[in-house]
Design an enzyme around this catalytic site. Structure first.
Site, PDB file in Angstrom:
ATOM      1  N   ASP A 215     126.917  35.799  52.445  1.00 27.52           N
ATOM      2  CA  ASP A 215     127.508  36.444  51.550  1.00 27.52           C
ATOM      3  C   ASP A 215     127.485  35.732  50.155  1.00 27.52           C
ATOM      4  O   ASP A 215     127.633  34.576  49.973  1.00 27.52           O
ATOM      5  CB  ASP A 215     129.030  36.649  51.714  1.00 27.52           C
ATOM      6  CG  ASP A 215     129.797  37.584  50.824  1.00 27.52           C
ATOM      7  OD1 ASP A 215     129.830  38.823  51.078  1.00 27.52           O
ATOM      8  OD2 ASP A 215     130.212  37.047  49.792  1.00 27.52           O
ATOM      9  N   ASN A 223     129.339  40.472  38.744  1.00 31.38           N
ATOM     10  CA  ASN A 223     129.142  41.829  38.379  1.00 31.38           C
ATOM     11  C   ASN A 223     129.787  42.370  37.336  1.00 31.38           C
ATOM     12  O   ASN A 223     129.353  42.758  36.387  1.00 31.38           O
ATOM     13  CB  ASN A 223     129.208  42.748  39.633  1.00 31.38           C
ATOM     14  CG  ASN A 223     128.027  43.578  39.901  1.00 31.38           C
ATOM     15  OD1 ASN A 223     126.875  43.328  39.600  1.00 31.38           O
ATOM     16  ND2 ASN A 223     128.058  44.224  40.905  1.00 31.38           N
ATOM     17  N   HIS A 228     126.094  45.512  36.135  1.00 30.69           N
ATOM     18  CA  HIS A 228     125.382  45.639  37.414  1.00 30.69           C
ATOM     19  C   HIS A 228     124.014  45.498  37.394  1.00 30.69           C
ATOM     20  O   HIS A 228     123.189  45.128  38.290  1.00 30.69           O
ATOM     21  CB  HIS A 228     125.598  47.191  37.801  1.00 30.69           C
ATOM     22  CG  HIS A 228     127.256  47.359  38.055  1.00 30.69           C
ATOM     23  ND1 HIS A 228     127.603  46.978  39.310  1.00 30.69           N
ATOM     24  CD2 HIS A 228     128.186  48.135  37.492  1.00 30.69           C
ATOM     25  CE1 HIS A 228     129.006  46.959  39.588  1.00 30.69           C
ATOM     26  NE2 HIS A 228     129.418  47.946  38.149  1.00 30.69           N
ATOM     27  N   ASP A 232     122.040  43.416  40.024  1.00 31.39           N
ATOM     28  CA  ASP A 232     120.922  43.906  40.974  1.00 31.39           C
ATOM     29  C   ASP A 232     119.978  42.813  41.001  1.00 31.39           C
ATOM     30  O   ASP A 232     119.186  42.767  41.780  1.00 31.39           O
ATOM     31  CB  ASP A 232     120.342  45.054  40.278  1.00 31.39           C
ATOM     32  CG  ASP A 232     121.278  46.479  40.603  1.00 31.39           C
ATOM     33  OD1 ASP A 232     122.252  46.390  41.515  1.00 31.39           O
ATOM     34  OD2 ASP A 232     120.911  47.505  39.988  1.00 31.39           O
ATOM     35  N   GLU A 258     126.813  43.045  48.986  1.00 33.80           N
ATOM     36  CA  GLU A 258     126.314  41.461  48.625  1.00 33.80           C
ATOM     37  C   GLU A 258     126.238  40.771  49.814  1.00 33.80           C
ATOM     38  O   GLU A 258     125.879  39.602  49.912  1.00 33.80           O
ATOM     39  CB  GLU A 258     127.288  40.788  47.523  1.00 33.80           C
ATOM     40  CG  GLU A 258     128.704  40.556  48.150  1.00 33.80           C
ATOM     41  CD  GLU A 258     129.511  41.702  48.040  1.00 33.80           C
ATOM     42  OE1 GLU A 258     130.855  41.178  47.895  1.00 33.80           O
ATOM     43  OE2 GLU A 258     129.141  42.816  47.802  1.00 33.80           O
TER      44      GLU A 258
END
Length: 342
Positions: A215, A223, A228, A232, A258
């Site tokens: 994770d 984020n 975002h 990404d 994630e």
């Protein structure tokens, strides 16, 4: 996705879904309704787990979260429909080829019968046929057969080309259905299928099998802070690092959001720990930077949980033990690897 429900159950699920959406301020759009109806029906355990996590974190059900959840749990339906449709087309083409061959067989049989008949007439005393007429009949039938053969070849070539094109399309669609669209590595569907297969092999062959659940640390905060698009890029960077560090029979997959997973057949947990430490250090050594604006977004770190398969244990329990080890790693300060108890 089709849910197995009676009318009364569907009504109850719908009521619960709308209640949850209202409570969590989820926009009542069709995509969200399908997600929360699925949650209310309790027919997709992994979906409920993902949504329970969102509810617990009280982060809000944003458009991005909705899109990610829908892509993860519902978008494969479209690929399945494409696969089924393409398979049906291939089946039709193959049937067409068989029909062509059947027609050709009839034509060849007719050609043989005609030649035999002409030969019988030529040799018959009761029904004599002169030599010239016999030759003309044979030549006529031969030309007809040649024409049939050319048409047959043309039809078979056309069908063969169509089948080849459809097969390539089918393989591409299948590949896409098993690949995460954003990162390009295997998706949850591929992970589930692969883990089920290698766990059966581990039991049958009495070989070790390890699983890593990972994770990205503080990804939500990352984020929210940088946007975002940067998020990404982080997901792509992590996926590339995982892919570069797993070889041969191993599988790296995006588990969801994630979270990532690594399946390591023929690997004991202590060796999986060595590999995972290598990956952790590789990822944490990298910094995310916008080269155009020279903006430094800092380093990315990950936490890892590692479990070794117990022969005969349920897949769900195997994943749960790796997941529990991951949360211990997070509770211990993040950016570290933790082995599950065997």
């Amino acid at each position: 996705m089709q849910f197995m429900t009676s009318d009364n159950q569907a009504s109850a699920y719908a009521k619960r879904a709308f209640g949850l959406m209202e409570e969590l301020n989820v926009p009542p759009i069709p995509q969200n309704y399908e997600i929360w109806f699925g949650y209310a029906s309790d027919q997709i355990p992994s979906l409920n787990k993902a949504l329970d996590k969102i509810i617990a974190e009280k982060g809000g059900f944003t458009i991005d979260i909705s899109s990610e959840i829908y892509r993860r749990f519902f978008s494969n339906v479209e690929n399945a429909e494409i696969i089924n449709e393409t398979s049906a087309k291939i089946e039709n083409e193959v049937s067409g080829v068989l029909d062509i061959l059947g027609t050709a067989s009839d034509e060849f049989a007719g050609f043989q019968d005609t030649i035999k008949s002409n030969l019988q007439d030529f040799t018959s005393v009761e029904k004599p046929v002169d030599f010239e007429e016999f030759i003309q009949n044979v030549v006529k039938e031969t030309w007809k057969m040649q024409d049939t053969n050319e048409k047959l070849q043309s039809q078979l070539h056309k069908s063969s080309s169509e089948i080849s094109t459809l097969r390539e399309s089918l393989e591409e669609t299948r590949k896409e259905s098993l690949t995460d669209a954003l990162t390009g590595i295997s998706n949850r569907k591929m992970f589930d299928s692969f883990l089920a297969r290698v766990s059966e092999e581990a039991v049958a062959e009495d070989t070790p099998l390890s699983l890593v659940i990972a994770d990205i640390d503080h990804f939500k905060k990352f984020n929210d802070t940088f946007g975002h698009q940067v998020g990404d890029q982080v997901l792509k960077l992590v996926a590339a690092d995982l892919s570069n560090n797993v070889k041969g029979q191993d599988l790296a997959a995006r588990y969801g959001g994630e979270e990532f997973a690594i399946v390591l057949p023929n690997t004991k947990s202590n060796n999986a720990l060595i590999l995972t430490e290598q990956i952790r250090k590789s990822i944490s050594s990298k910094k995310i930077r916008n080269r155009q604006t020279n903006t430094d977004f800092g380093a990315v770190t990950m936490s890892f949980g590692i479990a070794e398969f117990r022969s005969g244990e349920a897949i769900e329990r195997f994943i749960q033990r790796a997941d529990e080890a991951l949360y211990k790693a997070k509770e211990a300060g993040r950016n570290q690897c933790m082995l599950a108890e065997n």
